[in-house]
Design a protein around this motif. Structure first.
Motif, PDB file in Angstrom:
ATOM      1  N   SER A 138     -49.956 -13.790 -15.497  1.00 17.11           N
ATOM      2  CA  SER A 138     -50.389 -14.675 -16.569  1.00 17.11           C
ATOM      3  C   SER A 138     -49.176 -15.365 -17.188  1.00 17.11           C
ATOM      4  CB  SER A 138     -51.145 -13.876 -17.632  1.00 17.11           C
ATOM      5  OG  SER A 138     -50.327 -12.824 -18.134  1.00 17.11           O
ATOM      6  N   ASP A 139     -49.409 -16.392 -17.994  1.00 14.29           N
ATOM      7  CA  ASP A 139     -48.315 -17.166 -18.575  1.00 14.29           C
ATOM      8  C   ASP A 139     -47.357 -16.297 -19.387  1.00 14.29           C
ATOM      9  OD1 ASP A 139     -49.319 -19.438 -17.430  1.00 14.29           O
ATOM     10  OD2 ASP A 139     -50.366 -20.127 -19.242  1.00 14.29           O
ATOM     11  N   ASP A 140     -47.894 -15.261 -20.034  1.00 11.10           N
ATOM     12  CA  ASP A 140     -47.027 -14.367 -20.815  1.00 11.10           C
ATOM     13  C   ASP A 140     -46.451 -13.230 -19.977  1.00 11.10           C
ATOM     14  OD1 ASP A 140     -49.243 -12.776 -20.412  1.00 11.10           O
ATOM     15  OD2 ASP A 140     -49.706 -12.498 -22.541  1.00 11.10           O
ATOM     16  N   GLY A 141     -46.779 -13.190 -18.670  1.00 13.10           N
ATOM     17  CA  GLY A 141     -46.248 -12.173 -17.771  1.00 13.10           C
ATOM     18  C   GLY A 141     -46.877 -10.809 -17.915  1.00 13.10           C
ATOM     19  N   ALA A 142     -47.908 -10.685 -18.749  1.00 15.93           N
ATOM     20  CA  ALA A 142     -48.465  -9.363 -19.057  1.00 15.93           C
ATOM     21  C   ALA A 142     -49.564  -8.922 -18.099  1.00 15.93           C
ATOM     22  CB  ALA A 142     -49.006  -9.354 -20.490  1.00 15.93           C
ATOM     23  N   TRP A 143     -50.197  -9.864 -17.381  1.00 10.56           N
ATOM     24  CA  TRP A 143     -51.347  -9.512 -16.550  1.00 10.56           C
ATOM     25  C   TRP A 143     -51.172 -10.030 -15.135  1.00 10.56           C
ATOM     26  CZ3 TRP A 143     -55.188  -6.397 -18.405  1.00 10.56           C
ATOM     27  CH2 TRP A 143     -55.205  -6.206 -19.784  1.00 10.56           C
ATOM     28  N   LEU A 144     -51.494  -9.189 -14.167  1.00  4.52           N
ATOM     29  CA  LEU A 144     -51.432  -9.549 -12.753  1.00  4.52           C
ATOM     30  C   LEU A 144     -52.744 -10.190 -12.332  1.00  4.52           C
ATOM     31  CD1 LEU A 144     -50.089  -9.276  -9.869  1.00  4.52           C
ATOM     32  CD2 LEU A 144     -51.291  -7.074  -9.707  1.00  4.52           C
ATOM     33  N   HIS A 145     -52.660 -11.383 -11.742  1.00  3.53           N
ATOM     34  CA  HIS A 145     -53.835 -12.033 -11.179  1.00  3.53           C
ATOM     35  C   HIS A 145     -54.110 -11.432  -9.799  1.00  3.53           C
ATOM     36  CE1 HIS A 145     -54.378 -15.297 -14.113  1.00  3.53           C
ATOM     37  NE2 HIS A 145     -53.055 -15.324 -14.204  1.00  3.53           N
ATOM     38  N   THR A 146     -55.281 -10.850  -9.617  1.00  2.00           N
ATOM     39  CA  THR A 146     -55.600 -10.231  -8.330  1.00  2.00           C
ATOM     40  C   THR A 146     -56.147 -11.228  -7.318  1.00  2.00           C
ATOM     41  OG1 THR A 146     -57.880  -9.694  -8.941  1.00  2.00           O
ATOM     42  CG2 THR A 146     -56.164  -8.079  -9.509  1.00  2.00           C
ATOM     43  N   GLY A 147     -56.727 -12.336  -7.796  1.00  2.00           N
ATOM     44  CA  GLY A 147     -57.377 -13.279  -6.894  1.00  2.00           C
ATOM     45  C   GLY A 147     -58.779 -12.856  -6.521  1.00  2.00           C
ATOM     46  N   ASP A 148     -59.225 -11.703  -7.022  1.00  2.00           N
ATOM     47  CA  ASP A 148     -60.574 -11.214  -6.748  1.00  2.00           C
ATOM     48  C   ASP A 148     -61.452 -11.391  -7.981  1.00  2.00           C
ATOM     49  OD1 ASP A 148     -60.269 -10.277  -4.064  1.00  2.00           O
ATOM     50  OD2 ASP A 148     -59.079  -8.612  -4.842  1.00  2.00           O
ATOM     51  N   LEU A 149     -62.730 -11.584  -7.744  1.00  2.00           N
ATOM     52  CA  LEU A 149     -63.704 -11.719  -8.816  1.00  2.00           C
ATOM     53  C   LEU A 149     -64.423 -10.396  -9.024  1.00  2.00           C
ATOM     54  CD1 LEU A 149     -65.268 -15.121  -7.683  1.00  2.00           C
ATOM     55  CD2 LEU A 149     -63.490 -14.773  -9.412  1.00  2.00           C
ATOM     56  N   GLY A 150     -64.774 -10.111 -10.274  1.00  2.00           N
ATOM     57  CA  GLY A 150     -65.468  -8.856 -10.532  1.00  2.00           C
ATOM     58  C   GLY A 150     -65.897  -8.720 -11.972  1.00  2.00           C
ATOM     59  N   GLU A 151     -66.345  -7.522 -12.291  1.00  2.00           N
ATOM     60  CA  GLU A 151     -66.779  -7.220 -13.640  1.00  2.00           C
ATOM     61  C   GLU A 151     -66.565  -5.741 -13.914  1.00  2.00           C
ATOM     62  OE1 GLU A 151     -70.924  -8.124 -13.725  1.00  2.00           O
ATOM     63  OE2 GLU A 151     -71.470  -6.557 -12.286  1.00  2.00           O
ATOM     64  N   VAL A 152     -66.425  -5.396 -15.184  1.00  2.00           N
ATOM     65  CA  VAL A 152     -66.336  -4.001 -15.598  1.00  2.00           C
ATOM     66  C   VAL A 152     -67.692  -3.617 -16.162  1.00  2.00           C
ATOM     67  CG1 VAL A 152     -65.185  -2.329 -17.080  1.00  2.00           C
ATOM     68  CG2 VAL A 152     -63.875  -4.208 -16.065  1.00  2.00           C
ATOM     69  N   THR A 153     -68.328  -2.624 -15.564  1.00  2.00           N
ATOM     70  CA  THR A 153     -69.683  -2.241 -15.954  1.00  2.00           C
ATOM     71  C   THR A 153     -69.681  -1.514 -17.285  1.00  2.00           C
ATOM     72  OG1 THR A 153     -69.639  -0.064 -14.899  1.00  2.00           O
ATOM     73  CG2 THR A 153     -70.191  -1.947 -13.507  1.00  2.00           C
ATOM     74  N   ALA A 154     -70.885  -1.277 -17.794  1.00  2.00           N
ATOM     75  CA  ALA A 154     -71.028  -0.552 -19.053  1.00  2.00           C
ATOM     76  C   ALA A 154     -70.466   0.859 -18.955  1.00  2.00           C
ATOM     77  CB  ALA A 154     -72.503  -0.506 -19.454  1.00  2.00           C
ATOM     78  N   ARG A 155     -70.411   1.403 -17.761  1.00  2.00           N
ATOM     79  CA  ARG A 155     -69.837   2.746 -17.549  1.00  2.00           C
ATOM     80  C   ARG A 155     -68.327   2.701 -17.393  1.00  2.00           C
ATOM     81  NH1 ARG A 155     -73.199   6.719 -14.521  1.00  2.00           N
ATOM     82  NH2 ARG A 155     -71.386   6.928 -13.160  1.00  2.00           N
ATOM     83  N   GLY A 156     -67.738   1.502 -17.493  1.00  2.00           N
ATOM     84  CA  GLY A 156     -66.296   1.382 -17.376  1.00  2.00           C
ATOM     85  C   GLY A 156     -65.809   1.361 -15.942  1.00  2.00           C
ATOM     86  N   GLU A 157     -66.710   1.066 -14.992  1.00  2.00           N
ATOM     87  CA  GLU A 157     -66.330   1.021 -13.589  1.00  2.00           C
ATOM     88  C   GLU A 157     -66.162  -0.421 -13.125  1.00  2.00           C
ATOM     89  OE1 GLU A 157     -69.232   3.254 -11.446  1.00  2.00           O
ATOM     90  OE2 GLU A 157     -68.565   5.173 -12.261  1.00  2.00           O
ATOM     91  N   LEU A 158     -65.282  -0.616 -12.161  1.00  2.00           N
ATOM     92  CA  LEU A 158     -65.009  -1.948 -11.649  1.00  2.00           C
ATOM     93  C   LEU A 158     -65.954  -2.286 -10.499  1.00  2.00           C
ATOM     94  CD1 LEU A 158     -63.171  -4.494 -11.520  1.00  2.00           C
ATOM     95  CD2 LEU A 158     -61.764  -3.226  -9.872  1.00  2.00           C
TER      96      LEU A 158
END
Length: 596
Positions: A433-453
């Motif tokens: 990311s612009d601030d260098g804090a987050w790695l872009h994976t290039g993959d799409l997804g979501e975090v479920t209500a159970r906290g799973e990817l």
């Protein structure tokens, strides 16, 4: 001083010098059985390091290995780090041009090869590698043989090189680059991901904590060491745990090695589990009468039991007892395929079809899946006591996740994150990311209500239809591959009105169908048979029923054989080479649209 991969290895050698660390097996394709203790591994790595020092290899220079999973690989890997060098792996399936590409990019000064065939690849491109000074051959006649090289190291130690080796090992720091792991090239030219000592030790700790690995565990090592999964999840995690491993040079020896060695941990690609599934389904299909009813009841009980286990709920004693009795012969045959002692199985590199995972789970073999990438291997993983098959699991220790507005999976930069791409500062900056804090994976997804990817697709692989709709091919291809008839699927449709697919059928399904009709399975006529086409269309229709209209596969073409890495249709880690597939089969796919 903080721990490094070097200090961790030396600590393991000192703690358990006489325990077996590595084995080579005749059943795994080796000329003879051999055991390497931790002390012997440490001595061999030190000899390799001393020879590097004696040959003038300086700290930070790259030393490459182009070989299968032979003893020389882990010896050279640790030996290179002891000498302060950067260890680089080259896929053994690489063509000469790909070998040149990696060796030139990393500027390797030394390369180790294991066979005459690998030596020939290096020889073919040697004139284009000015930095390469030494080629070490484990087998056959090279510039320097493995035995000559290690003897040179032993001699150098008697002449005082040990002090320099010790100094270089002690000088290593957690943020120094220890390895370059080259991405497989599924989306373009391979890039060398710089892996630090901190990444190695933190990732190994995360894996050990997640899976509950222990020193008494044993494993087979057969996936390529040059891939992050076997190098980090395998080699360096086993060093952290003190686990023993048996080296299998070629994957066609995996089953015989498993039967002889009996690993307690089995980590493999989906295809290995699919083969076990196909063998058991074939046996189930031949059952009649009471035996067929026993199969049905065993799977029914196993699935009910598995639902509770996946939720972390206790299994009633009555259910457990009945399942144990009814499923006993089938569960035993499944265990025997993997050597009879497996307590933990993992799958990675591609999506394991849900039907395969659920079937094997019902018979007692739970396969844990997860998600990671070379740039941050330990992203998400299921746990032995709580797992599922529709997500990649919760984040691993040391990892924090979120999704961007466009659905891209982002991973917070930390100890488990790579240092950047070798010699590519622009591409490194673009990966964060612009601030260098987050790695872009290039993959799409979501975090479920159970906290799973849940991974839903590849950002850069979206298919843009002519009507403006965008389709993520990966989840649809994965659903198609879960159908009993379909082994592989590749979606097309860029700029077209609808989605089409190139499909490779499961050989076992085609053979069973053809045998029942006394038709040779290896003829083109089989793929054109109306009954078989009806079965495939029905499978496609079942998947389409769960998709939106733009996502549905309107037409398909069948391949005469599965896609392979040898034909350069898959990467060495069995990911689709979409550009190569599109070029090779483009005419066949265009024909589907011309007749629409």
């Amino acid at each position: 001083m903080s721990e490094t991969a070097v200090s961790r290895f030396l600590g393991r050698v000192a703690l358990h010098p006489d325990r077996p660390a590595l084995r080579t097996l005749r059943s795994g394709g080796a000329p003879h059985d051999r055991v390497l203790t931790w002390r012997a591994w440490g001595d061999a790595a030190r000899h390799f390091a001393a020879a590097l020092v004696d040959a003038g290899v300086r700290p930070g220079e790259a030393v490459a290995v182009l070989a299968g999973n032979v003893e020389a690989w882990p010896v050279a890997d640790l030996g290179t780090m002891l000498a302060g060098g950067v260890s680089v792996g080259v896929y053994p399936t690489s063509a000469p041009g790909q070998v040149r590409q990696v060796l030139a990019d990393c500027g390797a000064t030394v390369v180790v090869v294991d066979t005459a065939a690998q030596l020939a690849k290096v020889a073919a491109v040697r004139a284009e590698l000015p930095a390469l000074r030494t080629v070490i051959a484990v087998e056959g006649a090279g510039e320097v043989s493995w035995s000559e090289w290690t003897a040179r190291g032993a001699d150098a130690l008697t002449r005082g090189a040990g002090a320099e080796v010790d100094a270089r090992g002690a000088a290593a720091r957690p943020d120094d680059v220890a390895l370059l792991i080259y991405t497989s090239g599924s989306t373009g030219e391979p890039k060398g991901a710089a892996i630090t000592h901190r990444y190695l030790t933190a990732s190994a700790d995360s894996i050990q904590d997640t899976l509950g690995l222990r020193a008494s565990d044993t494993a087979l090592s057969f996936l390529p060491f040059c891939h992050a999964a076997e190098r980090v999840f395998g080699l360096h995690t086993r060093i952290a745990c003190g686990m023993e491993a048996a080296l299998v040079g070629e994957t066609n020896h995996v089953w015989s090695a498993a039967r002889e060695y009996g690993p307690t941990v089995f980590g493999g690609l989906p295809r290995f589990y699919e083969k076990a599934y196909e063998a058991l389904r074939s046996e189930e299909g031949r059952a009649t009468g009471g035996e067929a009813e026993r199969w049905r009841r065993a799977l029914e009980l196993g699935r009910a039991r598995a639902v509770l286990r996946r939720e972390g709920e206790p299994v009633p004693l009555r259910l457990e007892a009945e399942w144990s009795q009814v499923a006993a012969p089938y569960a035993a045959r499944l265990r025997d395929l993997f050597g009879g002692r497996v307590r933990l199985a993992t799958s990675g590199g591609a999506t394991l079809p849900g039907e395969v995972a659920e079937y094997l789970d019902a018979l007692g073999l739970t396969i844990l899946g997860g998600y990671g990438l070379t740039e941050h291997l330990c992203v998400a993983f299921h746990r032995p006591d709580r797992y599922g098959f529709d997500t990649a699991g919760p984040p691993m220790p040391g990892t924090e996740l979120r999704t961007a507005e466009d659905g891209e999976i982002l991973v917070r930069r930390g100890d488990l994150t790579f240092a950047g791409y070798h010699g590519r500062p622009g591409e490194t900056r673009a990966t964060f990311s612009d601030d260098g804090a987050w790695l872009h994976t290039g993959d799409l997804g979501e975090v479920t209500a159970r906290g799973e990817l849940r991974v839903t697709g590849r950002k850069k692989e979206l298919i843009a239809l002519s009507n403006g709709k965008k389709v993520a091919p990966l989840p649809i291809e994965a659903r198609l591959a879960q159908e009993p008839w379909i082994g592989q699927a590749v979606l097309f449709g860029e700029g077209e009105r609808f989605v089409s697919a190139l499909i490779a059928l499961r050989p076992s399904a085609v053979e069973t169908w053809a045998r029942a009709r006394a038709i040779p399975a290896d003829t083109k006529e089989v793929l054109a048979h109306p009954e078989l086409l009806y079965e495939v269309q029905a499978a496609v229709d079942r998947v389409n029923a769960g998709l939106s209209r733009p996502e549905q596969v309107r037409r398909f073409a069948l391949l005469e054989r599965p896609l392979t890495a040898e034909a350069e249709e898959l990467t060495p880690t069995l990911k689709l080479r979409r550009a190569a597939i599109a070029e090779k089969y483009g005419e066949r796919m265009r024909a589907l649209y011309q007749t629409a």
